[in-house]
Design an enzyme around this catalytic site. Structure first.
Site, PDB file in Angstrom:
ATOM      1  CB  CYS A   1      -0.939  -0.019   1.198  1.00 55.80           C
ATOM      2  SG  CYS A   1      -0.100  -0.343   2.755  1.00 55.80           S
TER       3      CYS A   1
ATOM      4  CD  GLU B   1      -3.159   0.647  -4.161  1.00 53.09           C
ATOM      5  OE1 GLU B   1      -4.279   0.137  -4.052  1.00 53.09           O
ATOM      6  OE2 GLU B   1      -2.407   0.845  -3.183  1.00 53.09           O
TER       7      GLU B   1
HETATM    8  O1  TXE Z   1      -8.816  -6.401  -2.669  1.00 53.86           O
HETATM    9  P1  TXE Z   1     -10.135  -6.514  -1.817  1.00 53.86           P
HETATM   10  P2  TXE Z   1      -8.374  -7.147  -3.991  1.00 53.86           P
HETATM   11  C1  TXE Z   1      -5.689  -2.789  -3.615  1.00 53.86           C
HETATM   12  C2  TXE Z   1      -4.830  -3.018  -4.830  1.00 53.86           C
HETATM   13  C3  TXE Z   1      -5.524  -4.123  -5.522  1.00 53.86           C
HETATM   14  C4  TXE Z   1      -6.971  -3.809  -5.209  1.00 53.86           C
HETATM   15  C5  TXE Z   1      -7.916  -4.959  -5.293  1.00 53.86           C
HETATM   16  O2  TXE Z   1      -4.835  -1.874  -5.634  1.00 53.86           O
HETATM   17  O3  TXE Z   1      -5.301  -4.129  -6.886  1.00 53.86           O
HETATM   18  O4  TXE Z   1      -6.934  -3.338  -3.909  1.00 53.86           O
HETATM   19  O5  TXE Z   1      -7.397  -6.065  -4.569  1.00 53.86           O
HETATM   20  C6  TXE Z   1     -12.347  -8.918   1.282  1.00 53.86           C
HETATM   21  N1  TXE Z   1     -17.216  -7.547   2.009  1.00 53.86           N
HETATM   22  N2  TXE Z   1      -5.175  -3.412  -2.420  1.00 53.86           N
HETATM   23  O6  TXE Z   1      -9.519  -7.320  -4.922  1.00 53.86           O
HETATM   24  O7  TXE Z   1     -11.261  -7.089  -2.585  1.00 53.86           O
HETATM   25  C7  TXE Z   1     -11.435  -9.878   0.559  1.00 53.86           C
HETATM   26  O8  TXE Z   1     -11.924 -11.199   0.690  1.00 53.86           O
HETATM   27  C8  TXE Z   1     -16.224  -7.720   2.896  1.00 53.86           C
HETATM   28  C9  TXE Z   1      -4.617  -2.501  -1.460  1.00 53.86           C
HETATM   29  O9  TXE Z   1      -7.636  -8.351  -3.621  1.00 53.86           O
HETATM   30  O10 TXE Z   1     -10.313  -5.173  -1.221  1.00 53.86           O
HETATM   31  C10 TXE Z   1     -10.139  -9.621   1.280  1.00 53.86           C
HETATM   32  O11 TXE Z   1     -10.144 -10.313   2.516  1.00 53.86           O
HETATM   33  N3  TXE Z   1     -14.987  -8.080   2.546  1.00 53.86           N
HETATM   34  C11 TXE Z   1      -4.306  -3.125  -0.203  1.00 53.86           C
HETATM   35  C12 TXE Z   1     -10.198  -8.104   1.546  1.00 53.86           C
HETATM   36  O12 TXE Z   1     -11.574  -7.746   1.389  1.00 53.86           O
HETATM   37  C13 TXE Z   1     -14.730  -8.274   1.236  1.00 53.86           C
HETATM   38  C14 TXE Z   1      -4.057  -4.542  -0.090  1.00 53.86           C
HETATM   39  C15 TXE Z   1      -9.365  -7.266   0.602  1.00 53.86           C
HETATM   40  O13 TXE Z   1      -9.707  -7.587  -0.718  1.00 53.86           O
HETATM   41  C16 TXE Z   1     -15.724  -8.102   0.262  1.00 53.86           C
HETATM   42  C17 TXE Z   1      -4.703  -5.338  -1.118  1.00 53.86           C
HETATM   43  C18 TXE Z   1     -17.008  -7.725   0.696  1.00 53.86           C
HETATM   44  N4  TXE Z   1     -18.022  -7.537  -0.155  1.00 53.86           N
HETATM   45  C19 TXE Z   1      -5.221  -4.737  -2.240  1.00 53.86           C
HETATM   46  N5  TXE Z   1     -15.163  -8.360  -0.937  1.00 53.86           N
HETATM   47  C20 TXE Z   1      -3.671  -2.294   0.849  1.00 53.86           C
HETATM   48  N6  TXE Z   1      -4.388  -1.280   1.345  1.00 53.86           N
HETATM   49  O14 TXE Z   1      -2.566  -2.575   1.267  1.00 53.86           O
HETATM   50  C21 TXE Z   1     -13.871  -8.690  -0.720  1.00 53.86           C
HETATM   51  N7  TXE Z   1     -13.598  -8.636   0.599  1.00 53.86           N
END
Ligand code: TXE
Length: 501
Positions: free
Chosen positions: A293, A394
């Site tokens: 992040c 991002e």
């Molecule tokens: O993240 P998600 P994703 C950013 C990075 C990446 C983008 C998408 O840019 O390309 O996010 O990644 C849970 N209700 N970061 O799709 O979906 C999911 O199961 C509740 C930044 O992998 O946000 C996981 O446990 N929870 C970042 C968590 O949310 C839900 C780190 C994160 O996944 C849900 C990772 C719902 N409806 C990605 N849907 C950072 N801030 O460091 C999914 N999840």
């Protein structure tokens, strides 16, 4: 491909609910894949709303149980200290599981898991220092004081890039404050959390204080976030999911902490030690293959040194060795998931389409030894305008956008011209400039002549769309407490309520 990170057979994992190893109610499982080999190595319970309900109820029962609620704060702290010992003992095993799931370098994950125990020690130490205040109010007949009480059940939703570390940022303060928890790890990297959850029983925590729910966000996310027995959601992930969680939580009047990533500027002035700045620029974007992040994904370089700095940057980044993340000689690992690798490659196409010039990388590596893994070459774009999508969104991969600037005002204008505000780096030898930039940059963390420093002791969180609330440091425990104001009447007799005074 022979891989030291490939496991021979599928390992079947279970959740921890109410202190027991729980199979998914519907009997569904899904596979976890190794990003270096592309092969399945573990089976993870595919939970649904009924599993989520069971986990929340177990956490709620534990919150109300005498075993947890009546535990003295010092004893609660000691449980966290014991847990820290177990993390140290198992660090290598846990880190290897994380590498198998997220493909980050073993050197980095081992460092993270070893450091993780400090979070549990630090917040364990804070458990018996949650002090209220006696308030000398304007009513001398009254004695008024505050208590800081736990919220109840906290749901911790974690991402795939640093599963156990980012969990610790939530769980350590939540437990120190006296809450109980349900952990929902990313569907891509659940295994280390499931192994970790088993340590709580060994540390002596009462059953149900820490529970896990695996599966897909769409299946269990809403059930967890809207559950009437859940008091708070602590989330790290993407901004779209974060906004969804926040919206649902608001509808049900639940607290949230959100950490939603960034597009951090790493700013190099011409008076900087350019050798150090070069290391900082490389570490800022190619560490963890850019899947962090705090990635310094926008490199702002003062125009007077821009060309020579970019030449050195490209030459140095070209030496990065991609390979098996378990090997100490590997410097850049694969991308954690196949869909994410496609997303990163998609952004590279977008950048080209926007007119940015690709100075390095720009695709999948051609080395056949890497063909089984989800690699993206370290990529550098120059001639980037800050308004381009490649500079505003991002990417979360090893893709750097280099943007020239003229002076301090120009650097601040470009750096702050973004929706995110998680972190920023400044490279300068000028102390006045260092202070000025630190003050003007809209970011929750500013690094001067360094990049990526974080600690359990120092607050971390976002400005703007990068998030809400702070993790780490003493103020983090407040995110898991609610304040009660207690009034005691010390006067003899009550005045007649119909006679206004
Ligand atoms: O993240 P998600 P994703 C950013 C990075 C990446 C983008 C998408 O840019 O390309 O996010 O990644 C849970 N209700 N970061 O799709 O979906 C999911 O199961 C509740 C930044 O992998 O946000 C996981 O446990 N929870 C970042 C968590 O949310 C839900 C780190 C994160 O996944 C849900 C990772 C719902 N409806 C990605 N849907 C950072 N801030 O460091 C999914 N999840």
């Amino acid at each position: 491909m022979n891989s030291s990170s490939a496991a021979p057979a599928l390992v079947r994992y279970r959740n921890t609910i109410g202190g027991k190893q729980a199979e998914p109610i519907d009997g569904q499982w899904f596979e976890s894949l190794n990003p270096y080999t592309g092969q399945a190595w573990a089976e993870i319970p595919r939970c649904g709303p009924a599993d989520a309900d069971a986990a929340v109820k177990a956490a709620h029962a534990a919150f109300q149980s005498a075993a947890w609620a009546s535990l003295k704060p010092s004893a609660r702290g000691k449980l966290l200290l014991k847990l820290a010992e177990l993390i140290d003992r198992d660090a290598e095993r846990l880190a290897a599981i994380e590498v198998r799931d997220n493909g980050k370098l073993m050197a980095e994950m081992l460092g993270q898991v070893r450091y993780l125990s400090e979070w549990y020690r630090y917040f364990g130490g804070l458990a018996d220092k949650i002090e209220g205040a006696v308030i000398p109010t304007d009513k001398p007949e009254m004695f008024n004081y505050t208590r800081h009480e736990p919220l109840g059940v906290v749901v911790a939703i974690t991402p795939w890039n640093s599963p156990l570390l980012l969990l610790g940022w939530k769980l350590a303060p939540a437990l120190a404050a006296g809450n109980t928890a349900v952990i929902k790890p990313s569907e891509y990297t659940s295994a280390s959390t499931l192994e970790f959850a088993r340590l709580f029983e060994e540390a002596g925590f009462p059953p149900g204080v820490v529970n896990t729910i695996t599966g897909f966000g769409v299946d269990v996310g809403d059930a967890l976030v809207t559950h009437p027995l859940v008091a708070k959601i602590a989330f790290t992930g993407g901004d779209a999911t974060g906004a969804h969680v926040s919206e649902l939580a608001a509808r049900h009047i639940k607290r949230v902490t959100l950490e939603l990533g960034g597009k951090s500027p790493n700013i190099v002035f011409d008076d900087a030690d350019l050798d150090n700045a070069l290391m900082g620029a490389i570490a800022g974007i190619f560490g963890a293959s850019g899947q962090t992040c705090i990635a310094g994904s926008r490199l702002l370089v003062q125009r007077s040194v821009h060309d020579q700095f970019v030449d050195r940057l490209v030459a140095f980044a070209r030496t990065a060795r991609m390979g098996d993340p378990m090997l100490a000689t590997t410097q850049v690992g694969p991308i954690t998931t196949l869909p994410h690798r496609e997303k990163v490659l998609g952004y590279i196409d977008i950048a080209r389409g926007e007119g940015a010039q690709c100075a390095l990388g720009g695709g999948r590596p051609s080395d056949p030894a890497l063909s089984g893994g989800w690699f993206v070459e370290p990529t550098i774009f120059v001639g980037v305008d800050n308004r381009m999508r490649i500079a505003q969104e991002e990417v979360f991969g090893p893709v750097l956008s280099v943007i020239p600037f003229d002076d301090e005002a120009d650097a601040i204008r470009i750096a702050n011209d973004i929706n995110f505000g998680l972190a920023a780096g400044v490279w300068t030898r000028n102390i006045r400039r260092a202070f000025l930039m630190s003050e003007r940059l809209q970011a929750g963390t500013v690094w001067v002549n360094t990049y990526r420093a974080v600690s359990y002791m120092s607050p971390f969180g976002g400005f703007k769309r990068s998030g809400i609330g702070r993790e780490n440091g003493q103020e983090a425990i407040r995110e898991y407490l609610q304040t009660k104001s207690v009034w005691m009447n010390l006067a003899e007799g009550m005045p007649n309520p119909f006679v206004l005074r």
